[in-house]
Design an enzyme around this catalytic site. Structure first.
Site, PDB file in Angstrom:
ATOM      1  N   ARG A 180       0.844  -1.202   0.000  1.00 43.15           N
ATOM      2  CA  ARG A 180       0.000   0.000   0.000  1.00 43.15           C
ATOM      3  C   ARG A 180       0.878   1.251   0.000  1.00 43.15           C
ATOM      4  O   ARG A 180       0.568   2.268  -0.623  1.00 43.15           O
ATOM      5  CB  ARG A 180      -0.906   0.033   1.238  1.00 43.15           C
ATOM      6  N   TYR A 183       2.187   3.190  -3.139  1.00 40.95           N
ATOM      7  CA  TYR A 183       1.290   4.230  -3.663  1.00 40.95           C
ATOM      8  C   TYR A 183       1.503   5.522  -2.876  1.00 40.95           C
ATOM      9  O   TYR A 183       1.708   6.596  -3.457  1.00 40.95           O
ATOM     10  CB  TYR A 183      -0.155   3.738  -3.540  1.00 40.95           C
ATOM     11  N   LYS A 187       2.980   9.043  -4.376  1.00 38.08           N
ATOM     12  CA  LYS A 187       2.210  10.290  -4.290  1.00 38.08           C
ATOM     13  C   LYS A 187       3.029  11.351  -3.549  1.00 38.08           C
ATOM     14  O   LYS A 187       3.037  12.516  -3.924  1.00 38.08           O
ATOM     15  CB  LYS A 187       0.896  10.056  -3.531  1.00 38.08           C
ATOM     16  N   VAL A 251     -12.836  -6.779   5.471  1.00 41.22           N
ATOM     17  CA  VAL A 251     -11.426  -7.163   5.486  1.00 41.22           C
ATOM     18  C   VAL A 251     -10.875  -7.000   6.910  1.00 41.22           C
ATOM     19  O   VAL A 251     -10.997  -5.926   7.508  1.00 41.22           O
ATOM     20  CB  VAL A 251     -10.625  -6.288   4.483  1.00 41.22           C
ATOM     21  N   ARG A 258     -12.601   5.311   8.071  1.00 38.58           N
ATOM     22  CA  ARG A 258     -12.493   6.250   6.960  1.00 38.58           C
ATOM     23  C   ARG A 258     -13.509   7.367   7.159  1.00 38.58           C
ATOM     24  O   ARG A 258     -14.577   7.142   7.722  1.00 38.58           O
ATOM     25  CB  ARG A 258     -12.803   5.559   5.614  1.00 38.58           C
TER      26      ARG A 258
HETATM   27  P1  NAD Z   1     -10.199   6.974 -11.289  1.00 39.22           P
HETATM   28  O1  NAD Z   1      -9.451   5.714 -11.419  1.00 39.22           O
HETATM   29  O2  NAD Z   1     -11.671   6.926 -11.461  1.00 39.22           O
HETATM   30  O3  NAD Z   1      -9.624   8.072 -12.283  1.00 39.22           O
HETATM   31  C1  NAD Z   1      -8.298   8.088 -12.738  1.00 39.22           C
HETATM   32  C2  NAD Z   1      -8.351   8.287 -14.231  1.00 39.22           C
HETATM   33  O4  NAD Z   1      -7.001   8.375 -14.708  1.00 39.22           O
HETATM   34  C3  NAD Z   1      -9.008   7.118 -14.955  1.00 39.22           C
HETATM   35  O5  NAD Z   1     -10.032   7.565 -15.827  1.00 39.22           O
HETATM   36  C4  NAD Z   1      -7.867   6.490 -15.760  1.00 39.22           C
HETATM   37  O6  NAD Z   1      -8.281   5.944 -16.995  1.00 39.22           O
HETATM   38  C5  NAD Z   1      -6.945   7.686 -15.939  1.00 39.22           C
HETATM   39  N1  NAD Z   1      -5.570   7.282 -16.197  1.00 39.22           N
HETATM   40  C6  NAD Z   1      -4.815   6.443 -15.452  1.00 39.22           C
HETATM   41  N2  NAD Z   1      -3.610   6.272 -16.019  1.00 39.22           N
HETATM   42  C7  NAD Z   1      -3.617   7.029 -17.147  1.00 39.22           C
HETATM   43  C8  NAD Z   1      -2.658   7.268 -18.171  1.00 39.22           C
HETATM   44  N3  NAD Z   1      -1.448   6.678 -18.158  1.00 39.22           N
HETATM   45  N4  NAD Z   1      -2.978   8.107 -19.172  1.00 39.22           N
HETATM   46  C9  NAD Z   1      -4.204   8.695 -19.210  1.00 39.22           C
HETATM   47  N5  NAD Z   1      -5.149   8.502 -18.286  1.00 39.22           N
HETATM   48  C10 NAD Z   1      -4.856   7.672 -17.260  1.00 39.22           C
HETATM   49  O7  NAD Z   1      -9.841   7.589  -9.843  1.00 39.22           O
HETATM   50  P2  NAD Z   1     -10.427   8.859  -9.095  1.00 39.22           P
HETATM   51  O8  NAD Z   1     -11.063   8.379  -7.865  1.00 39.22           O
HETATM   52  O9  NAD Z   1     -11.175   9.718 -10.040  1.00 39.22           O
HETATM   53  O10 NAD Z   1      -9.076   9.572  -8.654  1.00 39.22           O
HETATM   54  C11 NAD Z   1      -8.497  10.650  -9.367  1.00 39.22           C
HETATM   55  C12 NAD Z   1      -7.253  11.119  -8.628  1.00 39.22           C
HETATM   56  O11 NAD Z   1      -7.568  11.481  -7.287  1.00 39.22           O
HETATM   57  C13 NAD Z   1      -6.142  10.068  -8.538  1.00 39.22           C
HETATM   58  O12 NAD Z   1      -4.902  10.718  -8.661  1.00 39.22           O
HETATM   59  C14 NAD Z   1      -6.277   9.509  -7.129  1.00 39.22           C
HETATM   60  O13 NAD Z   1      -5.066   9.025  -6.637  1.00 39.22           O
HETATM   61  C15 NAD Z   1      -6.749  10.744  -6.380  1.00 39.22           C
HETATM   62  N6  NAD Z   1      -7.510  10.380  -5.192  1.00 39.22           N
HETATM   63  C16 NAD Z   1      -8.836  10.046  -5.264  1.00 39.22           C
HETATM   64  C17 NAD Z   1      -9.519   9.765  -4.102  1.00 39.22           C
HETATM   65  C18 NAD Z   1     -11.001   9.511  -4.056  1.00 39.22           C
HETATM   66  O14 NAD Z   1     -11.591   9.761  -3.024  1.00 39.22           O
HETATM   67  N7  NAD Z   1     -11.643   9.078  -5.126  1.00 39.22           N
HETATM   68  C19 NAD Z   1      -8.865   9.781  -2.888  1.00 39.22           C
HETATM   69  C20 NAD Z   1      -7.516  10.057  -2.859  1.00 39.22           C
HETATM   70  C21 NAD Z   1      -6.845  10.376  -4.010  1.00 39.22           C
HETATM   71  C1  UGA Z   2      -8.133   4.209  -1.416  1.00 35.52           C
HETATM   72  C2  UGA Z   2      -6.912   4.423  -2.303  1.00 35.52           C
HETATM   73  O1  UGA Z   2      -5.719   4.182  -1.674  1.00 35.52           O
HETATM   74  C3  UGA Z   2      -6.878   5.757  -2.945  1.00 35.52           C
HETATM   75  O2  UGA Z   2      -7.603   5.700  -4.142  1.00 35.52           O
HETATM   76  C4  UGA Z   2      -7.390   6.904  -2.218  1.00 35.52           C
HETATM   77  O3  UGA Z   2      -6.273   7.595  -1.776  1.00 35.52           O
HETATM   78  C5  UGA Z   2      -8.329   6.537  -1.091  1.00 35.52           C
HETATM   79  O4  UGA Z   2      -8.960   5.297  -1.340  1.00 35.52           O
HETATM   80  C6  UGA Z   2      -9.470   7.474  -0.934  1.00 35.52           C
HETATM   81  O5  UGA Z   2     -10.545   7.208  -1.555  1.00 35.52           O
HETATM   82  O6  UGA Z   2      -9.351   8.442  -0.216  1.00 35.52           O
HETATM   83  P1  UGA Z   2      -8.767   2.991   0.792  1.00 35.52           P
HETATM   84  O7  UGA Z   2      -9.584   3.933   1.605  1.00 35.52           O
HETATM   85  O8  UGA Z   2      -8.024   1.953   1.541  1.00 35.52           O
HETATM   86  O9  UGA Z   2      -7.764   3.797  -0.114  1.00 35.52           O
HETATM   87  O10 UGA Z   2      -9.699   2.278  -0.293  1.00 35.52           O
HETATM   88  P2  UGA Z   2     -10.872   1.232  -0.288  1.00 35.52           P
HETATM   89  O11 UGA Z   2     -10.527   0.187  -1.288  1.00 35.52           O
HETATM   90  O12 UGA Z   2     -12.131   1.981  -0.529  1.00 35.52           O
HETATM   91  O13 UGA Z   2     -10.845   0.541   1.142  1.00 35.52           O
HETATM   92  C7  UGA Z   2     -11.371   1.125   2.304  1.00 35.52           C
HETATM   93  C8  UGA Z   2     -11.374   0.082   3.401  1.00 35.52           C
HETATM   94  O14 UGA Z   2     -12.385  -0.897   3.119  1.00 35.52           O
HETATM   95  C9  UGA Z   2     -10.082  -0.717   3.599  1.00 35.52           C
HETATM   96  O15 UGA Z   2      -9.902  -0.919   4.966  1.00 35.52           O
HETATM   97  C10 UGA Z   2     -10.368  -2.060   2.927  1.00 35.52           C
HETATM   98  O16 UGA Z   2      -9.622  -3.109   3.480  1.00 35.52           O
HETATM   99  C11 UGA Z   2     -11.851  -2.214   3.233  1.00 35.52           C
HETATM  100  N1  UGA Z   2     -12.638  -3.082   2.314  1.00 35.52           N
HETATM  101  C12 UGA Z   2     -12.619  -2.898   0.974  1.00 35.52           C
HETATM  102  C13 UGA Z   2     -13.466  -4.075   2.869  1.00 35.52           C
HETATM  103  O17 UGA Z   2     -13.497  -4.281   4.101  1.00 35.52           O
HETATM  104  N2  UGA Z   2     -14.228  -4.827   2.041  1.00 35.52           N
HETATM  105  C14 UGA Z   2     -14.233  -4.677   0.702  1.00 35.52           C
HETATM  106  O18 UGA Z   2     -14.992  -5.432   0.003  1.00 35.52           O
HETATM  107  C15 UGA Z   2     -13.401  -3.683   0.143  1.00 35.52           C
END
Ligand code: NAD
Ligand code: UGA
Length: 398
Positions: A180, A183, A187, A251, A258
């Site tokens: 984990r 990543y 970042k 898990v 969270r």
């Molecule tokens: P997501 O996977 O839905 O979006 C990421 C997008 O990037 C996807 O559409 C994917 O196709 C594109 N991508 C990946 N590699 C690529 C490449 N080489 N070239 C072009 N496009 C590419 O994820 P998200 O949840 O929308 O997250 C977006 C950003 O925010 C990420 O950097 C993620 O680490 C960050 N982030 C998201 C969350 C969250 O709460 N969803 C939390 C923490 C960080």
């Molecule tokens: C993820 C990623 O690391 C990043 O995309 C991002 O930084 C972050 O989410 C975010 O959204 O802020 P995490 O929160 O661990 O981190 O992502 P999830 O896969 O959503 O897992 C959350 C928790 O749920 C973990 O403890 C995981 O073990 C648990 N989980 C997940 C379950 O208990 N059951 C499941 O079926 C899936």
């Protein structure tokens, strides 16, 4: 209609290059930009599935949106990316591999995608003097200090030990065999690179650290709009299980915590960042909702309650089951124990404070999922019907 920023200045229409703009966050951000502002979106991604509704010709915003299918990689030629950055006023980098299941199975891709592949974006922003909003993650904080104390230790309740602050909290990662943190490390590396480049080359930047933003279009439902063998983030895992009437897998007992934030509220924060550069430049912002802090077990229980309510079925029909992280993700998995954002900086600088509580958010997510996936799940179940007596998916809601 004219729009004004927080300092009363008229907001000029910008051309915004959104790298990774076709994903979950990108699709909501692009919707906001196109529906509610006069900005132009140049979207770069390897997939346009989640934004196809925005790319329809003859829509009133159509002249303000372009999609470019480009795989943004450090080691490929950037003749396509460079002119698009040069033609923009602002670059937002969202592209990443960011689902935890991939950190174990694709560690090298995870490292590259979250650090190395972002380097040319930073370099082009410097070369063409473009402002950069980079999406990092709350994962950069790692584990809390409290996670190293015994569970019943008096210091567990001291907020200084778990509240995550942009400029004060340490970043505590697990060992190298726990992937984990590859990543988190990747970042953090790119955050540090951006920070160093701003000092050396006056790069205008903002770093966003999202804390578990959730909403429609997050990831995929296994076997329907994504591979059956892949594991999405928790909202999509639990939603898929509820739709199929299967137990929600916790898990390691679902004891990790969270703080969940609704995507549309989070997008309001991003728009404030975009339109208030004088307040946002040079800063790192936590963006999350500390009021929605739950264990994953509590999340599962609440999702069951809400789903049962929405589909008018008894909650007792849905269950959870404990699974080991080793079985679920494979060896080498580790977890963040608790992630509660301190919201002082974004509240002070941009006046942003999310209000939506988790139950309401989950109702919106599950309503959307039922509409979106109902017929696909029904088809899947119909084809299994002869093996499956007592079948009554969605019976209450139809
Ligand atoms: P997501 O996977 O839905 O979006 C990421 C997008 O990037 C996807 O559409 C994917 O196709 C594109 N991508 C990946 N590699 C690529 C490449 N080489 N070239 C072009 N496009 C590419 O994820 P998200 O949840 O929308 O997250 C977006 C950003 O925010 C990420 O950097 C993620 O680490 C960050 N982030 C998201 C969350 C969250 O709460 N969803 C939390 C923490 C960080
Ligand atoms: C993820 C990623 O690391 C990043 O995309 C991002 O930084 C972050 O989410 C975010 O959204 O802020 P995490 O929160 O661990 O981190 O992502 P999830 O896969 O959503 O897992 C959350 C928790 O749920 C973990 O403890 C995981 O073990 C648990 N989980 C997940 C379950 O208990 N059951 C499941 O079926 C899936």
């Amino acid at each position: 209609m004219e729009r004004f920023n927080l300092d009363g200045e008229k907001i000029k229409p910008l051309t915004i290059c959104l790298i990774g703009g076709g994903g979950f966050i990108g699709s909501h951000l692009c919707e906001k930009l196109l529906y509610k502002t006069q900005h132009t979106a140049i979207i770069i991604d390897i997939s346009s599935t989640k934004i196809k509704h925005l790319l329809r010709p003859y829509s009133c915003w159509f002249g303000r949106v372009q999609f470019h299918e480009i795989n943004v990689k450090r080691d490929t030629l950037h003749r396509h990316l460079e002119p698009l950055i040069a033609a923009s006023d602002l670059v937002i980098n969202l592209a990443a591999i960011c689902t935890p299941a991939n950190y174990n199975t694709r560690p090298l891709d995870t490292i590259k995608s979250n650090s190395v592949d972002a380097i040319p974006v930073v370099e082009f922003c410097i070369k063409y003097k473009k402002r950069l909003i980079h999406f990092s993650s709350c994962e950069v904080y790692g584990k809390t200090i409290g996670s190293f104390l015994p569970k019943d230790h008096a210091l567990q309740n001291v907020s200084e030990l778990y509240l995550l602050k942009e400029y004060d909290s340490p970043c505590i990662f697990g060992s190298i065999d726990k992937q984990r943190w590859t990543y988190a490390c990747a970042k953090q590396m790119i955050e540090r690179l951006i920070y160093a480049q701003s000092a050396l080359h006056s790069l205008e930047f903002t770093i966003v650290r999202p804390f578990n933003w959730i909403g429609p279009r997050m990831d995929f439902i296994r076997g329907i709009d994504g591979p059956r063998e892949a594991v999405p983030r928790v909202l999509a895992c639990f939603t898929g299980n509820l739709l199929r009437g299967k137990p929600l897998k916790l898990v390691d007992g679902g004891q990790s915590q969270r703080s969940f934030c609704y995507i549309k509220e989070a997008i309001e924060a991003v728009l404030l960042i975009i339109e208030n550069p004088a307040r946002a430049n040079g800063k790192i912002f936590n963006v999350g909702n500390p009021e929605n802090d739950v264990t994953i077990k509590q999340l599962a229980e609440l999702m069951i309650e809400v789903y049962a309510d929405v589909t008018k079925q008894p909650a007792s029909k849905f269950t959870t089951i404990d699974v080991s992280s080793n079985n679920f993700y494979g060896p080498g998995y580790d977890d963040s124990d608790k992630r509660i954002p301190d919201m002082t900086i974004i509240n002070r600088e941009l006046g942003w404070k999310p209000a939506m509580r988790l139950r309401t958010i989950l109702k919106l997510c599950l309503d959307h999922a039922i509409n979106e996936y109902k017929s696909a799940i029904k088809n899947e179940c119909d084809s299994l019907l002869e093996f499956h007596t007592g079948y009554e998916y969605f019976s209450g809601s139809e």
